[in-house]
Design a protein around this motif. Structure first.
Motif, mmCIF file in Angstrom:
data_model
loop_
_atom_site.group_PDB
_atom_site.id
_atom_site.type_symbol
_atom_site.label_atom_id
_atom_site.label_comp_id
_atom_site.label_asym_id
_atom_site.label_seq_id
_atom_site.Cartn_x
_atom_site.Cartn_y
_atom_site.Cartn_z
ATOM 1 N N UNK A 1 21.304 37.167 -25.320
ATOM 2 C CA UNK A 1 20.446 38.021 -24.865
ATOM 3 C C UNK A 1 20.054 38.136 -23.298
ATOM 4 N N UNK A 2 19.601 36.941 -22.907
ATOM 5 C CA UNK A 2 19.283 36.690 -21.561
ATOM 6 C C UNK A 2 20.229 36.893 -20.446
ATOM 7 N N UNK A 3 21.461 36.435 -20.862
ATOM 8 C CA UNK A 3 22.529 36.523 -19.991
ATOM 9 C C UNK A 3 22.820 38.140 -19.936
ATOM 10 N N UNK A 4 22.867 38.780 -20.725
ATOM 11 C CA UNK A 4 23.289 40.127 -20.987
ATOM 12 C C UNK A 4 22.359 41.001 -20.157
ATOM 13 N N UNK A 5 21.035 40.778 -20.418
ATOM 14 C CA UNK A 5 19.958 41.274 -19.483
ATOM 15 C C UNK A 5 20.372 41.172 -18.228
ATOM 16 N N UNK A 6 20.463 39.968 -17.893
ATOM 17 C CA UNK A 6 20.742 39.454 -16.389
ATOM 18 C C UNK A 6 21.838 40.464 -15.753
ATOM 19 N N UNK A 7 23.005 40.487 -16.795
ATOM 20 C CA UNK A 7 24.291 41.120 -16.171
ATOM 21 C C UNK A 7 23.895 42.570 -16.123
ATOM 22 N N UNK B 1 22.712 28.879 -33.539
ATOM 23 C CA UNK B 1 23.051 30.495 -33.599
ATOM 24 C C UNK B 1 21.864 31.316 -32.877
ATOM 25 N N UNK B 2 20.605 30.828 -33.379
ATOM 26 C CA UNK B 2 19.492 31.421 -32.751
ATOM 27 C C UNK B 2 19.440 31.186 -31.206
ATOM 28 N N UNK B 3 19.931 30.064 -30.886
ATOM 29 C CA UNK B 3 19.733 29.685 -29.406
ATOM 30 C C UNK B 3 20.888 30.503 -28.440
ATOM 31 N N UNK B 4 22.129 30.530 -29.231
ATOM 32 C CA UNK B 4 23.103 31.100 -28.507
ATOM 33 C C UNK B 4 22.874 32.804 -28.384
ATOM 34 N N UNK B 5 22.140 33.275 -29.488
ATOM 35 C CA UNK B 5 21.901 34.624 -29.717
ATOM 36 C C UNK B 5 20.852 34.788 -28.472
ATOM 37 N N UNK B 6 19.965 33.768 -28.387
ATOM 38 C CA UNK B 6 18.728 34.023 -27.100
ATOM 39 C C UNK B 6 19.481 33.954 -25.825
ATOM 40 N N UNK B 7 20.473 33.058 -25.738
ATOM 41 C CA UNK B 7 21.306 32.939 -24.305
ATOM 42 C C UNK B 7 22.038 33.899 -24.152
#
Ligand code: C2E
Ligand code: CA
Ligand code: CA
Length: 279
Positions: free
Chosen positions: A18-24, A10-16
């Protein structure tokens, strides 16, 4: 173990996310950054040692992000390259910097050569030469004031086709430089047929030039090589007097670096050039 595995996941997908959202969100904003006047151009002076004054500037992109502050190219150029946004941004920058340069000339500043970093995408574009011609006509900039910086990797990919394109640019009167020379792959047998004017020594060779004999040897060889091919040499990333003295005594033509000036906004550049207070 199973429990913690799930938490990790869950931590991993959360971090993913976050960074995918940031990129978007960066990508969405970057699309409109130029028209929202968030992109700005800083200029770093290039100094001729022989003339003892600023003879050129390199245009370096910055993004004034409303939430994240002033972002350096490393924070958004890779994204711009991946999404292709670098092409419209590159044309925007070219137009803006050319008209800025022409404005300086009209203000009575001594003529400054304008260095522009070209992305591979832009250089490869079918209509690149025509668009460039339009921009020069529109801004009335003398083509001999323009210096397009290409990296070895851009040039060496499809080298024959690129040499042809470079010749057309040279025929228009535009100057061409090889940026970060020595860090990429370029064959010496091609170097002699490239229609270029300048080799720029990458700052990684300049950094330890006074302490590392290998770096000194490389910088010296680049200078000798360039001069024997009738090219000028600009050293980048000159930060200390010792580096400057060593490069000067080795015959380096021009320098650029924090010792003289950091990249600065256009208003500041006018002051620097007017007072010639870079030394
Ligand atoms: P570059 O073309 O090699 O630009 C030189 C970089 O070295 C600049 O970083 C400059 O601020 C930095 N620099 C200059 N003097 C010194 C010094 O004395 N010490 C140190 N440590 N650094 C120094 P900047 O502005 O962050 O640009 C990074 C890279 O981003 C540029 O490397 C260039 O490859 C790319 N870039 C910048 N603007 C544009 C642009 O408009 N279009 C494209 N395609 N790429 C750009
Ligand atoms: Ca450059
Ligand atoms: Ca460089």
């Amino acid at each position: 173990a199973k429990e913690s595995g799930r938490n990790n996941y869950q931590l991993y997908t959360h971090a993913m996310n976050q960074s995918a959202l940031h990129r978007l969100s960066l990508e969405n904003r970057l699309c409109k950054a130029a028209e929202n006047e968030e992109l700005i151009i800083y200029y770093q002076p290039q100094v001729s040692l022989e003339l003892g004054r600023v003879v050129g500037v390199e245009a370096l992109l910055r993004w004034r992000h409303p939430e994240e502050g002033l972002l350096p190219p490393s924070k958004f150029i890779p994204l711009a390259e991946e999404t292709g946004l670098i092409v419209p941004i590159g044309y925007w920058l070219l137009r803006k910097a050319c008209s800025q340069n022409q404005e300086w000339f009209k203000m009575g500043l001594p003529p400054l050569r304008l260095g522009i970093n070209l992305s591979a995408h832009q250089f490869k574009q079918q209509g690149f030469i025509n668009s460039l011609r339009d921009i020069l006509a529109e801004t009335e900039l003398d083509p001999s004031s323009l210096d397009l910086e290409l990296t070895e990797s851009i040039v060496m990919e499809d080298v024959d086709e690129n040499i042809d394109k470079m010749r057309q640019l040279r025929d228009m009167g535009i100057n061409l430089s090889i940026d970060d020379f020595g860090t990429g792959y370029s064959s010496l047998s091609y170097l002699k047929c490239l229609p270029i004017n300048v080799l720029k020594i990458h700052q990684s060779f300049v950094r330890d030039i006074t302490t590392n004999p290998n770096d000194f040897a490389i910088a010296m060889s680049i200078i000798t090589l360039a001069h024997s091919l009738n090219l000028k040499v600009i050293a980048e990333g000159v930060e200390t007097m010792e580096q400057m003295e060593l490069l000067r005594s080795s015959g380096c033509d021009e320098m650029q670096g924090y010792l003289f000036n950091k990249p600065i906004p256009p208003e500041e550049l006018e002051i620097v050039v007017n007072n010639n207070n870079c030394f």
